[in-house]
Scaffold this motif. Structure first.
Motif, PDB file in Angstrom:
ATOM      1  N   THR A   1       0.835  -1.202   0.000  1.00  0.00           N
ATOM      2  CA  THR A   1       0.000   0.000   0.000  1.00  0.00           C
ATOM      3  C   THR A   1       0.866   1.248   0.000  1.00  0.00           C
ATOM      4  N   ASP A   2       0.322   2.320  -0.526  1.00  0.00           N
ATOM      5  CA  ASP A   2       1.000   3.618  -0.474  1.00  0.00           C
ATOM      6  C   ASP A   2       0.577   4.416   0.746  1.00  0.00           C
TER       7      ASP A   2
ATOM      8  N   TRP B   1      -3.865  -8.490   6.081  1.00  0.00           N
ATOM      9  CA  TRP B   1      -2.562  -8.052   5.575  1.00  0.00           C
ATOM     10  C   TRP B   1      -1.588  -9.228   5.505  1.00  0.00           C
TER      11      TRP B   1
END
Length: 121
Positions: free
Chosen positions: A29-30, A102
């Motif tokens: 993710t950013d 995650w």
């Protein structure tokens, strides 16, 4: 590990957080680089842990961008931008299962020995 992550982990350890896990999610993710998940033994303990994380970071000159969930205390999120800390009751943590969500992220469980018997990081 960044200084902030050390501050967070030490603040959680100071008040005896349970099942602390650090996930490195930068490649997924950013939005953030590190996700830290911990459990408290009660709503009061969850709130105390999150408050200690925020206070210790502030002492080091690092202000959280936001803190959410302090009222009910079942799940408190402390957002530092690159590092996001989730402190939950065991039931809430089990229900939302962020570690599974995650699961592609490299994980370190910080309060147990690793699978090969060596001490945790």
């Amino acid at each position: 590990m960044t200084d902030l992550n050390n501050i967070v982990l030490n603040a959680l350890d100071d008040l005896k957080a349970k099942d602390v896990v650090r996930l490195e999610v930068a490649e997924l993710t950013d939005v953030m680089d590190t996700l830290i998940v911990a459990s408290g033994t009660s709503n009061r303990h969850v709130k105390s842990l999150a408050n200690n994380v925020a206070m210790e970071a502030k002492k080091a000159g690092i202000m959280p961008l936001g803190v959410e969930g302090e009222g009910p205390g079942e799940w408190v999120l402390v957002d530092f931008g690159d590092t996001v800390v989730h402190v939950m009751t065991p039931a809430t943590r089990s229900f939302y299962d962020l570690e599974k969500l995650w699961s592609q992220a490299p994980k370190s469980r910080l309060d147990q020995a690793q699978d090969d018997g060596s001490p945790a990081e």
